[in-house]
Scaffold this motif. Structure first.
Motif, mmCIF file in Angstrom:
data_model
loop_
_atom_site.group_PDB
_atom_site.id
_atom_site.type_symbol
_atom_site.label_atom_id
_atom_site.label_comp_id
_atom_site.label_asym_id
_atom_site.label_seq_id
_atom_site.Cartn_x
_atom_site.Cartn_y
_atom_site.Cartn_z
ATOM 1 N N GLY A 434 0.810 -1.205 0.000
ATOM 2 C CA GLY A 434 0.000 0.000 0.000
ATOM 3 C C GLY A 434 0.847 1.261 0.000
ATOM 4 N N ILE A 435 0.432 2.265 -0.778
ATOM 5 C CA ILE A 435 1.084 3.579 -0.812
ATOM 6 C C ILE A 435 -0.007 4.631 -0.686
ATOM 7 C CG2 ILE A 435 2.477 5.201 -2.150
ATOM 8 C CD1 ILE A 435 3.720 2.848 -3.623
ATOM 9 N N TRP A 436 0.055 5.441 0.351
ATOM 10 C CA TRP A 436 -0.875 6.545 0.572
ATOM 11 C C TRP A 436 -0.076 7.845 0.601
ATOM 12 C CZ3 TRP A 436 -1.258 1.806 2.858
ATOM 13 C CH2 TRP A 436 -2.489 1.133 2.766
ATOM 14 N N LEU A 437 -0.211 8.648 -0.446
ATOM 15 C CA LEU A 437 0.519 9.918 -0.542
ATOM 16 C C LEU A 437 -0.431 11.080 -0.814
ATOM 17 C CD1 LEU A 437 3.551 8.701 -2.726
ATOM 18 C CD2 LEU A 437 3.578 9.192 -0.282
ATOM 19 N N GLY A 438 -1.710 10.892 -0.552
ATOM 20 C CA GLY A 438 -2.694 11.910 -0.887
ATOM 21 C C GLY A 438 -2.589 13.173 -0.057
ATOM 22 N N ASN A 439 -3.154 14.265 -0.629
ATOM 23 C CA ASN A 439 -3.279 15.556 0.046
ATOM 24 C C ASN A 439 -1.925 16.110 0.485
ATOM 25 O OD1 ASN A 439 -4.748 17.763 0.991
ATOM 26 N ND2 ASN A 439 -4.931 16.895 3.055
ATOM 27 N N ASN A 440 -0.995 16.151 -0.461
ATOM 28 C CA ASN A 440 0.300 16.803 -0.268
ATOM 29 C C ASN A 440 0.521 17.799 -1.395
ATOM 30 O OD1 ASN A 440 1.697 15.533 2.165
ATOM 31 N ND2 ASN A 440 1.079 13.687 1.049
ATOM 32 N N SER A 441 1.745 18.173 -1.636
ATOM 33 C CA SER A 441 2.063 19.106 -2.729
ATOM 34 C C SER A 441 3.132 18.503 -3.634
ATOM 35 C CB SER A 441 2.541 20.449 -2.166
ATOM 36 O OG SER A 441 1.536 21.049 -1.375
ATOM 37 N N LEU A 442 3.004 17.225 -3.904
ATOM 38 C CA LEU A 442 3.986 16.529 -4.728
ATOM 39 C C LEU A 442 3.835 16.944 -6.186
ATOM 40 C CD1 LEU A 442 3.672 12.973 -3.158
ATOM 41 C CD2 LEU A 442 5.470 14.661 -2.744
ATOM 42 N N SER A 443 4.960 17.105 -6.859
ATOM 43 C CA SER A 443 4.966 17.488 -8.269
ATOM 44 C C SER A 443 5.803 16.484 -9.051
ATOM 45 C CB SER A 443 5.517 18.909 -8.428
ATOM 46 O OG SER A 443 6.821 18.997 -7.878
ATOM 47 N N GLY A 444 5.908 16.728 -10.373
ATOM 48 C CA GLY A 444 6.663 15.801 -11.203
ATOM 49 C C GLY A 444 5.791 14.646 -11.669
ATOM 50 N N VAL A 445 6.431 13.673 -12.275
ATOM 51 C CA VAL A 445 5.694 12.565 -12.886
ATOM 52 C C VAL A 445 5.581 11.394 -11.925
ATOM 53 C CG1 VAL A 445 6.479 13.259 -15.177
ATOM 54 C CG2 VAL A 445 7.783 11.544 -13.894
ATOM 55 N N ILE A 446 4.637 10.504 -12.234
ATOM 56 C CA ILE A 446 4.500 9.258 -11.473
ATOM 57 C C ILE A 446 5.572 8.295 -11.966
ATOM 58 C CG2 ILE A 446 2.997 7.304 -10.949
ATOM 59 C CD1 ILE A 446 0.609 9.141 -11.505
ATOM 60 N N PRO A 447 6.451 7.802 -11.094
ATOM 61 C CA PRO A 447 7.522 6.908 -11.539
ATOM 62 C C PRO A 447 6.953 5.582 -12.052
ATOM 63 C CG PRO A 447 7.930 7.727 -9.302
ATOM 64 C CD PRO A 447 6.520 8.065 -9.650
#
Length: 518
Positions: A434-447
């Motif tokens: 599981g990966i939960w990275l929601g509600n941040n300010s991440l930019s760039g592409v999805i690896p």
């Protein structure tokens, strides 16, 4: 079964030692925690701690008369008593053996509401070292120190401060020393699986200040012994170059003894100790004229259990040690002279608690998380040291497996205020479910995450991610939730993700060039 001890005389070791006995200071780090800059104390350079840690705050103590290394501390925030560790990380020589010493002087840094020092844990890499409780020393106006011997398993070592359930105010540290020991010291211990935590080290006949560098070339501390017993001076000191563990020659200048040929009893170590296995080393040298025909032969008992028999103490000296001796509570050492022998004596002793190492996070996972940390802004403050161990002190947002092979199995960094980009190294965390990275300010592409074949949940909603959705996500057979809404994604949604049974896909709030197929 062979006995857990050995007797070694000087002449046996001259061919075994590869130590340089010059008086060069031991290599390593002297770190003055909280200091603003470098300083020189007794001809040795102390470093500020900025290059070793990225969190905490520096505080100057207002207590008059403190030595420089006690006049500042680094204090760490206690937030809802969360089990977060704050780690000093230093580059080291892989497989080298390090003496690690932490020193604490409270100085009232937490204010009038907390007149007593906090109680907290200290950790080396993934191993719980000990509880730090400096209350008794601080009430006497004294600092406290802890000393251990650990092997460097990689190119870095971490020494961490961590709140526990007893911590009521901000933990702190005054100084940290990480010094390389000679390979021959304590080398009957398997440092691949064990470490040593100092309980006591005494120069029994000494009544001055602590013996340390330059008298001890490795800068170990040998404390004076305060028991009311007879002290005798030595007419000669043995050559310590051949002694097991190379104690300083100064410990042989004086000894504890009895006035007549009667047993000598020591309550040592001075305090009650918990039930555990202990490394015990005792050092002896006959103080009489080496040309004398008299002998000094003794039996050694610990809590009335025979430890060593018929030890012949000569002017060349002798060292007797046990690698794992079970003890608990108060300890009594009895030295009994043989018939027609001179009175017993003893010069020095060391006792360590034998610690079993806590292991390390899988190297590939640890490196991947380090790469992630370097590509992110505002990562959690405790992202230092081992990511998973001790298990109570895994990094914020990181969930790990248990057992012999420690892997990272989940990342939950929802609403953590993260910025920056996602490192492609996240794809090396192949045990992730599981990966939960929601509600941040991440930019760039999805690896490219095609290597994460165990991944079931991927939440990256409410960020600033751009580029296209990787078609390789459709190859993840276990994936059942893919939340990518409210980003800046473009292109089209891969056909492999559309209408797949058992997979919930959310993509609204993006800038797709074409709508998903109907």
């Amino acid at each position: 079964m062979s006995p857990p001890f050995g007797l070694f005389l000087t002449s046996l070791f001259l061919s075994l030692l590869s130590l340089s006995l010059s008086q060069q200071p031991p290599k390593g780090y002297l770190i003055d925690c909280g200091a603003a800059g470098k300083s020189e104390i007794d001809g040795r350079e102390w470093l500020p701690d900025d290059d070793f840690i990225s969190t905490g705050r520096s505080i100057n103590l207002t207590v008059p008369g403190l030595v420089p290394t006690l006049s500042t501390v680094r204090s760490f925030p206690l937030q809802n008593n969360l089990r977060r560790k704050f780690c000093y990380v230093a580059r080291v020589y892989r497989d080298a053996r390090y003496l690690i010493r932490t020193t604490y002087y409270y100085g009232g840094v937490n204010g009038l509401n907390f007149p007593s020092p906090p109680v907290f844990d200290q950790i080396v890499d993934g191993t719980f070292w000990s509880v730090v409780n400096t209350t008794e020393d601080y009430q006497k106006g004294l600092s406290s120190y802890n000393e251990g011997v650990f092997k460097a398993k990689g190119n870095t070592m971490s020494v961490c401060i961590a709140p526990n359930t007893y911590t009521e105010s901000d933990p702190f540290i005054s100084s940290l020393e990480m010094l390389i020991l000679g390979d021959s010291l304590y080398n009957t211990t398997d440092f691949d699986s064990l470490a040593l935590s100092l309980v006591a080290r005494h120069s029994f006949g000494h009544n001055g200040s602590i013996i340390r560098y330059p008298d001890d070339q490795f800068d170990r501390y040998w404390e004076p012994y305060d028991e009311n017993v007879s002290v005798i001076s030595s007419n000669n000191t043995p050559p310590v170059s051949g002694f097991w563990n190379v104690p300083p020659s100064k410990v042989f200048e004086r000894a504890l003894s009895t006035a007549q040929s009667e047993p000598l009893e020591l309550r040592w170590p001075p305090l009650s100790i918990p039930n555990s296995n202990y490394y015990i080393a005792l050092y002896f040298a006959d103080n009489s004229d080496p040309m004398s025909s008299s002998s000094r032969v003794l039996d050694i008992h610990i809590n009335d259990v025979r430890y060593y028999g018929n030890l012949n103490v000569t002017s060349e000296g002798a060292a007797v040690f046990a690698t794992r001796w079970p003890l608990g509570g108060r300890t009594k050492i009895t030295l009994s002279p043989a018939a027609n022998s001179n009175s017993p004596l003893i010069n020095a002793g060391e006792i360590f608690d034998v610690l079993r190492l806590g292991g390390r996070t899988h190297t590939r996972d640890a490196r991947a998380l380090e790469d992630m940390k370097n590509s992110l802004h505002n990562h959690p403050l405790d992202w230092n040291g081992d990511p998973c161990l001790p298990l109570n002190y895994s990094w914020t947002g990181v969930t790990c497996s248990e057992g012999e092979r420690i892997r990272v199995i989940a990342l939950n960094l929802t609403s953590m205020g993260l910025a920056g980009s996602l490192s492609p190294s996240i794809a090396n965390l192949t045990a992730l479910s599981g990966i939960w990275l929601g509600n941040n300010s991440l930019s760039g592409v999805i690896p490219d995450l095609s290597s994460l074949m165990l991944l079931e949940i991927l939440h990256m909603e409410d960020n600033q991610l751009s580029g296209e959705i990787p078609s390789s996500l459709g190859d993840l057979g276990r994936l059942r939730e893919l939340f990518l809404q409210n980003n800046n994604l473009t292109g089209s949604i891969p056909d492999s993700l559309v209408g797949r049974s058992g997979l919930e896909v959310r993509t609204s709030g993006n800038q797709f060039l074409s709508p998903p197929p109907s």
